[in-house]
Write an enzyme that holds these catalytic residues in place. Structure first.
Site, PDB file in Angstrom:
ATOM      1  CB  CYS A 271      38.187  37.840  38.605  1.00  0.00           C
ATOM      2  SG  CYS A 271      36.651  38.558  38.057  1.00  0.00           S
ATOM      3  CD  GLU A 272      38.169  40.381  45.486  1.00  0.00           C
ATOM      4  OE1 GLU A 272      38.283  39.453  46.289  1.00  0.00           O
ATOM      5  OE2 GLU A 272      38.492  41.553  45.739  1.00  0.00           O
ATOM      6  CG  HIS A 273      36.660  42.841  40.669  1.00  0.00           C
ATOM      7  ND1 HIS A 273      37.944  43.018  40.194  1.00  0.00           N
ATOM      8  CD2 HIS A 273      36.666  43.284  41.941  1.00  0.00           C
ATOM      9  CE1 HIS A 273      38.683  43.545  41.142  1.00  0.00           C
ATOM     10  NE2 HIS A 273      37.943  43.723  42.214  1.00  0.00           N
ATOM     11  CG  HIS A 274      33.764  40.725  36.312  1.00  0.00           C
ATOM     12  ND1 HIS A 274      35.030  41.238  36.461  1.00  0.00           N
ATOM     13  CD2 HIS A 274      32.997  41.765  35.882  1.00  0.00           C
ATOM     14  CE1 HIS A 274      35.047  42.512  36.132  1.00  0.00           C
ATOM     15  NE2 HIS A 274      33.830  42.862  35.782  1.00  0.00           N
TER      16      HIS A 274
ATOM     17  CD  GLN B 175      47.660  38.376  37.307  1.00  0.00           C
ATOM     18  OE1 GLN B 175      46.736  38.509  36.496  1.00  0.00           O
ATOM     19  NE2 GLN B 175      48.925  38.374  36.939  1.00  0.00           N
TER      20      GLN B 175
ATOM     21  CG  HIS C 170      42.339  38.617  34.431  1.00  0.00           C
ATOM     22  ND1 HIS C 170      41.989  38.816  35.743  1.00  0.00           N
ATOM     23  CD2 HIS C 170      43.690  38.516  34.409  1.00  0.00           C
ATOM     24  CE1 HIS C 170      43.090  38.850  36.491  1.00  0.00           C
ATOM     25  NE2 HIS C 170      44.133  38.673  35.702  1.00  0.00           N
TER      26      HIS C 170
ATOM     27  CB  CYS D  44      36.155  39.282  33.963  1.00  0.00           C
ATOM     28  SG  CYS D  44      37.723  39.856  34.617  1.00  0.00           S
TER      29      CYS D  44
HETATM   30 ZN   LIG Z   1      36.922  40.338  36.724  1.00  0.00          ZN
END
Ligand SMILES: [Zn+2]
Length: 187
Positions: A73-76, A114, A142, A144
């Protein structure tokens, strides 16, 4: 700074000692793992499709499901993973069966969300194959969310992208979703 130095800096930031024995080779391993997990950026979609498109008058729905994928995931920068189902209705051309998992993998080996992963696979097939329609459904867990306690373990997120006939014709969409509910035959 080398890429290993960047990993060492992260280890120091979280209060670790990058020079202790167990971590000595970690920066190199992390750098190599990240390179592998994001190598989809370097892949050329045209190469994947090369000599994989065939003329064929078949015009019923083709469905591939239970395609495993793993991505970050690009956020975490934590993994999310699950399965993809990809369907299309040809318009005079079909694609070699082994190529669809490769396309999923090419987009999965990048930093992702996603929703975008789902859309990119659908749009790629719509543009390159020019079928009568495409449907993609992705179900994923996920880490995260699970590891940080945002969601209960086992919670699965579902996204879908439907183009062409899969969007405009209820009957086609219903047929696609009926395929997904059917259990795969045991191998
Ligand atoms: Zn994430």
């Amino acid at each position: 700074m080398s890429r290993e130095d960047h990993v060492r800096a992260i280890l120091r930031t979280i209060g670790e000692d990058p020079d202790r024995e167990g971590l000595l080779r970690t920066p190199e391993r992390v750098a190599r793992a990240l390179e592998f997990l994001t190598k989809g950026y370097q892949e050329d979609p045209a190469t994947i499709l090369k000599s994989a498109l065939f003329s064929e008058e078949y015009s019923e729905m083709i469905v591939l499901k239970d395609l495993d994928f793993f991505t970050l995931c690009e956020h975490h920068l934590l993994p999310f993973f699950g399965t993809a189902a990809v369907a299309y209705i040809p318009r005079g051309r079909v694609i070699g069966l082994s190529k669809i998992p490769r396309i999923v993998e090419m987009y999965a080996r990048r930093l992702q969300v996603q929703e975008r992963l789902t859309q990119q696979i659908a749009e790629f097939l719509q543009e390159r194959l020019e079928p009568q329609g495409v449907g993609v459904v992705i179900e994923a867990t996920h880490l995260c969310a699970v590891m940080r306690g945002v969601r209960k373990p086992g919670t699965i997120m579902t996204t879908s992208s439907v183009l062409g006939l899969f969007r405009t014709r209820d009957r086609t969409r219903a047929e696609f979703f009926a395929h997904l509910e059917r259990r795969s035959p045991e191998a």
